[in-house]
Design a protein around this motif. Sequence first.
Motif, PDB file in Angstrom:
ATOM      1  N   SER A 192     -34.149  18.638-116.968  1.00 14.37           N
ATOM      2  CA  SER A 192     -35.171  18.298-117.872  1.00 14.37           C
ATOM      3  C   SER A 192     -35.587  16.865-117.967  1.00 14.37           C
TER       4      SER A 192
ATOM      5  N   VAL B 243     -45.116  19.684-124.318  1.00 15.35           N
ATOM      6  CA  VAL B 243     -43.705  20.136-123.783  1.00 15.35           C
ATOM      7  C   VAL B 243     -43.592  21.406-124.231  1.00 15.35           C
TER       8      VAL B 243
ATOM      9  N   VAL C 223     -40.459  24.812-123.713  1.00 16.33           N
ATOM     10  CA  VAL C 223     -39.083  24.949-123.343  1.00 16.33           C
ATOM     11  C   VAL C 223     -38.922  26.435-122.673  1.00 16.33           C
TER      12      VAL C 223
ATOM     13  N   LEU D 225     -36.827  21.794-120.274  1.00 13.97           N
ATOM     14  CA  LEU D 225     -37.790  21.292-120.796  1.00 13.97           C
ATOM     15  C   LEU D 225     -38.953  20.933-119.811  1.00 13.97           C
TER      16      LEU D 225
ATOM     17  N   GLU E  23     -43.100  19.680-119.212  1.00 14.63           N
ATOM     18  CA  GLU E  23     -44.426  19.166-119.316  1.00 14.63           C
ATOM     19  C   GLU E  23     -45.428  20.259-118.824  1.00 14.63           C
TER      20      GLU E  23
ATOM     21  N   VAL F 205     -42.164  19.930-129.598  1.00 16.49           N
ATOM     22  CA  VAL F 205     -41.846  20.795-128.448  1.00 16.49           C
ATOM     23  C   VAL F 205     -42.333  22.194-128.984  1.00 16.49           C
TER      24      VAL F 205
ATOM     25  N   ALA G 205     -33.737  20.882-126.909  1.00 17.74           N
ATOM     26  CA  ALA G 205     -35.029  20.209-127.278  1.00 17.74           C
ATOM     27  C   ALA G 205     -34.531  19.064-128.140  1.00 17.74           C
TER      28      ALA G 205
ATOM     29  N   PHE H 110     -36.410  15.357-129.328  1.00 17.12           N
ATOM     30  CA  PHE H 110     -37.498  16.031-129.748  1.00 17.12           C
ATOM     31  C   PHE H 110     -37.407  16.296-131.523  1.00 17.12           C
TER      32      PHE H 110
ATOM     33  N   ALA I 154     -41.061  21.129-133.846  1.00 18.80           N
ATOM     34  CA  ALA I 154     -41.118  22.358-133.093  1.00 18.80           C
ATOM     35  C   ALA I 154     -41.952  23.078-133.573  1.00 18.80           C
TER      36      ALA I 154
END
Length: 458
Positions: free
Chosen positions: A284, A300, A302, A311, A313, A395, A419, A424, A427
């Motif tokens: 990741s 980003v 998951v 993870l 991008e 995320v 995450a 992060f 979410a």
Amino acid sequence: MAKQKTAFVCTECGSDYSKWQGQCSDCGAWNTVTEVRLGPAGRRGAAISAGNRAGFAGARPEAKLLSDIATEEVARIASGAGEFDRVLGGGLVPGSAILVGGSPGAGKSTLLLQTLCHLARARPCLYITGEESLQQVALRARRLGLPMDQLRLMAETNVESILAALEGDRPDVVVVDSIQVVHSDDIASAPGSVSQVRECAAALTRHAKQSGSVLLLVGHVTKDGSLAGPKVLEHMIDCSILLEGSDDSRFRTLRGQKNRFGAVNELGIFAMTDGGLREVKNPSAIFLDRSEEASSGSAVMVVWEGTRPLLVEIQALVDDSALGNPRRVAVGLEQNRLAMLLAVLHRHGGLHLGDQDVFANVVGGVKVLETSADLALLLAIVSSFRDHPLPRDLVIFGEVGLSGEIRPVPSGQERLAEAAKHGFRRAIVPKANAPKSAIPGMEVVPVRKLQEALAAFA
């Protein structure tokens, strides 16, 4: 002299025909039906009359009750590379046949040479090369700094000679590089043909089942990215893995396509260095090497690869189209799914992109095969269209339905934990994937509809 029989087999699906035809009736592919020369009937009958009635795995057929079959755990052999063992399901299984495919220069021979040099220090191993000389293999091992005093090498392409050498040496792990150059004297066709690949692979796999050794076959990849040879070859083996990597990237991805001893679509990450392939412990981190400044069109997500979260991008670019038919380009994603999600965004999100070119890319060369990337892709598209960057600590994951609903995805709790481990703090997830207990340091926004996700983004 016994008459030699022929058959016609489709290289795509393995269907048999009595005569040649231009199109396969089962899979619809053109120019894939090729002639296969079978062994003489007299040799097959003589072998059976001699008492060689053993099955494919070397045991005589005998019916048993399902409850009477022993199910003890088989001890696996550690290859020395954790990412390789992860893709295999925990290590090499004795008596298994593994097909390693990849494009030229991906690093198949390097990976297997490193593995056997590591294993040869504790158990007998044999590396059979058919495309390179012994000197070339030795030069590569010396350049990579591998231990060379225990591994045995042999340059041979005749399957009968290979089987005789295996009977004499009885190695625990065998590498055949590659199966496309191995041939049998009983088959008149050229090496690499359908009949040669199928029969030679069957003979080598049968020996592996009978002796309990691990067989690693190197396979070539065709122009369309599939493994060369008949489709039936994938049914003979126990595990099929593919080593991928672009020419401009130093990272290689090892993905399991078939595995009887572990999870399918498991992903292993390697880095090509001067010392060979080195496993990446934290994948990741390499896929999240983002710029310091926040930019529009970047999100980003998951994804779940095999047995672990990853993870990644995703980037999108929306621009005015100068063509009558705007372009829809997806790299690392499914092209048709991108078009479908744009229609959902228009119908249920109120954004009309019919006059815009839309480009989507998964950073790092990763191929995303699951639907959990839908919501992140749509928010990245909206971010590029509005020129409004997403928060860097955000995320996103979730599947988007045709009616605009956000559907849950498997292993939501593990995705959020991964995450949070990488820093992060926010979410956007489906409502059904909202954690029952709060995750320390992370604000989770559950959404049911696409409009809620767009409102939370705004």
